[in-house]
Design an enzyme around this catalytic site. Structure first.
Site, PDB file in Angstrom:
ATOM      1  N   ASN A 154       0.802  -1.230   0.000  1.00 42.35           N
ATOM      2  CA  ASN A 154       0.000   0.000   0.000  1.00 42.35           C
ATOM      3  C   ASN A 154       0.835   1.280   0.000  1.00 42.35           C
ATOM      4  OD1 ASN A 154       0.826  -0.595   2.579  1.00 42.35           O
ATOM      5  ND2 ASN A 154      -1.107  -0.020   3.543  1.00 42.35           N
ATOM      6  N   GLU A 251       4.943  -4.722  11.820  1.00 46.44           N
ATOM      7  CA  GLU A 251       3.854  -3.751  11.600  1.00 46.44           C
ATOM      8  C   GLU A 251       2.751  -4.499  10.874  1.00 46.44           C
ATOM      9  OE1 GLU A 251       3.448  -0.883  12.692  1.00 46.44           O
ATOM     10  OE2 GLU A 251       5.435  -0.326  13.383  1.00 46.44           O
ATOM     11  N   CYS A 285      -3.425   0.294   6.895  1.00 45.14           N
ATOM     12  CA  CYS A 285      -3.460  -0.656   8.018  1.00 45.14           C
ATOM     13  C   CYS A 285      -4.181  -0.106   9.240  1.00 45.14           C
ATOM     14  CB  CYS A 285      -2.036  -1.037   8.398  1.00 45.14           C
ATOM     15  SG  CYS A 285      -1.004   0.404   8.686  1.00 45.14           S
ATOM     16  N   GLU A 459       7.765   1.972  14.737  1.00 43.72           N
ATOM     17  CA  GLU A 459       8.493   2.678  13.700  1.00 43.72           C
ATOM     18  C   GLU A 459       8.377   4.171  13.979  1.00 43.72           C
ATOM     19  OE1 GLU A 459       6.956   0.845   9.936  1.00 43.72           O
ATOM     20  OE2 GLU A 459       8.934  -0.090   9.944  1.00 43.72           O
TER      21      GLU A 459
HETATM   22  P1  NDP Z   1       1.159  -9.765   3.267  1.00 38.36           P
HETATM   23  O1  NDP Z   1       1.233 -10.152   4.689  1.00 38.36           O
HETATM   24  O2  NDP Z   1       0.488 -10.643   2.307  1.00 38.36           O
HETATM   25  O3  NDP Z   1       2.640  -9.543   2.690  1.00 38.36           O
HETATM   26  C1  NDP Z   1       3.570  -8.650   3.298  1.00 38.36           C
HETATM   27  C2  NDP Z   1       4.962  -8.924   2.735  1.00 38.36           C
HETATM   28  O4  NDP Z   1       5.455 -10.163   3.258  1.00 38.36           O
HETATM   29  C3  NDP Z   1       5.000  -9.066   1.213  1.00 38.36           C
HETATM   30  O5  NDP Z   1       6.195  -8.500   0.717  1.00 38.36           O
HETATM   31  C4  NDP Z   1       4.970 -10.569   1.034  1.00 38.36           C
HETATM   32  O6  NDP Z   1       5.487 -10.975  -0.195  1.00 38.36           O
HETATM   33  C5  NDP Z   1       5.860 -11.008   2.191  1.00 38.36           C
HETATM   34  N1  NDP Z   1       5.684 -12.387   2.628  1.00 38.36           N
HETATM   35  C6  NDP Z   1       4.606 -13.207   2.479  1.00 38.36           C
HETATM   36  N2  NDP Z   1       4.846 -14.409   3.068  1.00 38.36           N
HETATM   37  C7  NDP Z   1       6.085 -14.347   3.615  1.00 38.36           C
HETATM   38  C8  NDP Z   1       6.891 -15.257   4.362  1.00 38.36           C
HETATM   39  N3  NDP Z   1       6.471 -16.481   4.684  1.00 38.36           N
HETATM   40  N4  NDP Z   1       8.121 -14.856   4.766  1.00 38.36           N
HETATM   41  C9  NDP Z   1       8.566 -13.612   4.476  1.00 38.36           C
HETATM   42  N5  NDP Z   1       7.856 -12.709   3.767  1.00 38.36           N
HETATM   43  C10 NDP Z   1       6.631 -13.062   3.339  1.00 38.36           C
HETATM   44  O7  NDP Z   1       0.534  -8.300   3.268  1.00 38.36           O
HETATM   45  P2  NDP Z   1       0.045  -7.432   2.042  1.00 38.36           P
HETATM   46  O8  NDP Z   1       1.198  -7.156   1.138  1.00 38.36           O
HETATM   47  O9  NDP Z   1      -1.188  -8.059   1.483  1.00 38.36           O
HETATM   48  O10 NDP Z   1      -0.324  -6.064   2.781  1.00 38.36           O
HETATM   49  C11 NDP Z   1      -1.507  -5.869   3.451  1.00 38.36           C
HETATM   50  C12 NDP Z   1      -1.332  -6.110   4.941  1.00 38.36           C
HETATM   51  O11 NDP Z   1      -0.287  -5.299   5.445  1.00 38.36           O
HETATM   52  C13 NDP Z   1      -2.565  -5.748   5.728  1.00 38.36           C
HETATM   53  O12 NDP Z   1      -2.826  -6.718   6.708  1.00 38.36           O
HETATM   54  C14 NDP Z   1      -2.163  -4.446   6.389  1.00 38.36           C
HETATM   55  O13 NDP Z   1      -2.876  -4.177   7.561  1.00 38.36           O
HETATM   56  C15 NDP Z   1      -0.726  -4.645   6.627  1.00 38.36           C
HETATM   57  N6  NDP Z   1      -0.056  -3.366   6.788  1.00 38.36           N
HETATM   58  C16 NDP Z   1       0.382  -2.997   8.031  1.00 38.36           C
HETATM   59  C17 NDP Z   1       0.949  -1.760   8.229  1.00 38.36           C
HETATM   60  C18 NDP Z   1       1.456  -1.347   9.568  1.00 38.36           C
HETATM   61  O14 NDP Z   1       2.289  -0.456   9.617  1.00 38.36           O
HETATM   62  N7  NDP Z   1       1.012  -1.915  10.660  1.00 38.36           N
HETATM   63  C19 NDP Z   1       1.062  -0.791   7.129  1.00 38.36           C
HETATM   64  C20 NDP Z   1       0.619  -1.305   5.862  1.00 38.36           C
HETATM   65  C21 NDP Z   1       0.049  -2.547   5.720  1.00 38.36           C
HETATM   66  P3  NDP Z   1       4.503 -11.056  -1.492  1.00 38.36           P
HETATM   67  O15 NDP Z   1       3.311 -10.221  -1.225  1.00 38.36           O
HETATM   68  O16 NDP Z   1       5.324 -10.519  -2.570  1.00 38.36           O
HETATM   69  O17 NDP Z   1       4.154 -12.487  -1.617  1.00 38.36           O
END
Ligand code: NDP
Length: 485
Positions: A154, A251, A285, A459
């Site tokens: 995002n 996060e 998020c 953060e």
């Molecule tokens: P995901 O949890 O699907 O993915 C986050 C990242 O982790 C991606 O780069 C993904 O790779 C990677 N990933 C997935 N599986 C693994 C693993 N087993 N080991 C290491 N890395 C892995 O989240 P989204 O990208 O769909 O983002 C949305 C989510 O992020 C929502 O839940 C949102 O709330 C949260 N978020 C939290 C924030 C905060 O600051 N608290 C801010 C922004 C978002 P890939 O997607 O390339 O497979």
């Protein structure tokens, strides 16, 4: 289609773009049209190894520089980000689909704030002196080593900077893996840091899906992992990091409450609810997606909200007038459509929206459900889309208990003119970030992060320094040393 600001290869390692087309291809899709605008390749094991080795190789010399020198480089990078804000915002819009109206004020600019803030702080990082009679102890604040950053889709530029800036300020080096949905922006951050003077290997970016993230997290030569992602991914990454006893920042997701009392300024409360549900098409998020509205102002609130939503300008994200863009991907749009269907099926009342918009790209209408109850799926699970659930309440203690009845604890907000009640609510919320008469501010000066399942660590702000450095205690004996034999 080629855009002027596009990165020239998939990875940025050791101060240069690196391509390895033997990794599986990842198509980059412009969410407003569905067109493929670029293709990168997922990192192979050799690329993962090369990136971690580059970061490790650069770390000692980077840490040996003075904080002033490191900070100067970060602040120079901030200046470049600001100078190129237009191009970077266009790229962010192509990567995510978010309207230029947003990206031009919230992405490269927010990244620049982080680089400037932590750049300024780098020279101030010190240990302390602890006197013990004539003996003494001093502490050294040292880097952790090689940090891995893994981002959600995002805020690709912002996340790359929010993790990179404090890590680098403390003398760490970083390997950052963006989400495979938005791979382009972090490459530009790496390029700019290098241009600003960061030595080769200090900040590296590699592409890939979860498996590449997992390979980085379990790599023996990685000391810390900072993830922005969902709770389920957070659990996996936390467990993998624990196996190597690595430091973590998590996060994660949320389902945050926003409580609007009957004495609130309704226009302001509606503004808060809009910012907390529809900015970035709801893909934030900390969004306040459970909107508890006091029953005495429910009608006024919903009337004002519907009227204001009618003024959303939905369309081409590149048009500066557009204030509401598409979802990031077809997959995310389908997930959100599934939740809208569940909301209807479970008996929530659709006040507005609810449908896909009839145009190319992944557009959903801003959607509001009223008469939502706490047990409904749309009130319990993170949707991560433009869907607001409005719930009724009458009693302060009761609504606080309902607000806290969730596994998440990222954020919470309250709108009221009663000062005492506002602070009572803030004290009672089980959340890392609380808002009074505002919603979703995230300046770099303030800590940001979640409690409960929404995260570990913070953060931004001085607090982030604790998560990217460690203290070494050095004991100094001035006199003779006695021993039992
Ligand atoms: P995901 O949890 O699907 O993915 C986050 C990242 O982790 C991606 O780069 C993904 O790779 C990677 N990933 C997935 N599986 C693994 C693993 N087993 N080991 C290491 N890395 C892995 O989240 P989204 O990208 O769909 O983002 C949305 C989510 O992020 C929502 O839940 C949102 O709330 C949260 N978020 C939290 C924030 C905060 O600051 N608290 C801010 C922004 C978002 P890939 O997607 O390339 O497979």
């Amino acid at each position: 289609m080629t855009y002027p600001t596009q990165p020239t290869a998939s990875h940025f390692i050791g101060g240069q773009y690196v391509e390895d087309t033997s990794g599986p291809p990842i198509d980059v899709i412009y969410p407003a049209t569905g067109e493929v605008i670029a293709r990168v390749h997922s990192a192979t094991p050799a690329i993962v190894a090369q990136a971690v080795a580059a970061a490790r190789g650069a770390q000692a010399a980077w840490q040996a520089m003075t904080g002033t020198e490191r900070g100067r480089i970060l602040r120079r990078a901030a200046d470049i980000l600001r100078a190129r804000n237009h191009d970077l915002s266009v790229l962010e819009t192509y990567d995510t689909g978010k309207p230029y109206q947003e990206t031009s004020v919230a992405d490269a600019t927010s990244g620049a704030d982080a680089l400037e803030y932590f750049g300024g702080m780098a020279a101030t990082l010190t240990g302390e002196h602890i006197q013990l009679g004539e003996d003494w102890v001093y502490t050294r604040r040292e880097a952790l080593g090689v940090c891995v950053g893994i981002g959600a889709w995002n805020y690709p530029t912002q996340i790359a900077c929010w993790k990179g800036a404090p890590a680098l300020a403390c003398g760490n080096t970083m390997v950052f893996k963006p989400s495979e949905t938005t791979p382009l922006c972090a490459l530009k951050v790496a390029e700019i840091l290098h241009e600003a003077g960061a030595p080769a290997g200090v900040y590296n970016v590699i592409q890939g899906l979860g498996d590449v993230g997992a390979a980085l997290v379990s790599h023996d030569d990685v000391d810390k992992v900072s993830l922005t992602g969902s709770v389920p991914t957070g659990r996996k990454v936390y467990a993998a990091a624990a196996a190597g006893v690595k430091h973590v920042t998590m996060e994660l997701g949320g389902k945050s409450p926003l409580i609007i009392f009957d004495d609130a300024d309704v226009e302001n409360a509606v503004s808060g609810a809009i910012l907390g549900n529809f900015y970035s098409s709801g893909q934030v998020c900390s969004n306040g997606t459970r909107v508890y509205v006091h029953k005495d102002i429910k009608h006024a609130f919903l009337t004002c909200l519907s009227e204001r939503l009618g003024k959303a300008v939905i369309g081409d994200p590149m048009d500066p007038e557009t204030s509401f863009g598409p979802m990031v991907s077809a997959a995310q749009m389908e997930i959100v459509q599934g939740y809208i269907a569940k909301g209807k099926a479970e008996g929530a009342r659709l006040v507005c929206g609810g449908d896909r918009i009839d145009r190319a790209g992944y557009y959903l209408q801003p959607t509001v459900f009223a008469d939502v109850t706490d047990d409904m799926t749309i009130a319990r699970e993170e949707i991560f889309g433009p869907v607001m659930a409005v719930l009724d309440f009458e009693d302060e203690a009761d609504v606080l208990a309902r607000a806290n009845d969730t596994e998440f604890g990222l954020a919470a907000g309250v709108f009221t003119r009663d000062l005492s009640r506002a602070h009572r609510m803030a004290a009672g919320f089980e959340a890392g970030t609380c808002y009074i008469n505002t919603y979703n501010d995230s300046p770099v000066e303030a800590p940001f992060g979640g409690s409960k399942q929404s995260g570990v660590g913070r953060e931004n702000s001085k607090a982030a320094i604790e998560h990217y450095s460690q203290l070494k205690s050095v004991y100094v004996r001035m006199g003779n040393l006695e021993a039992p034999f």
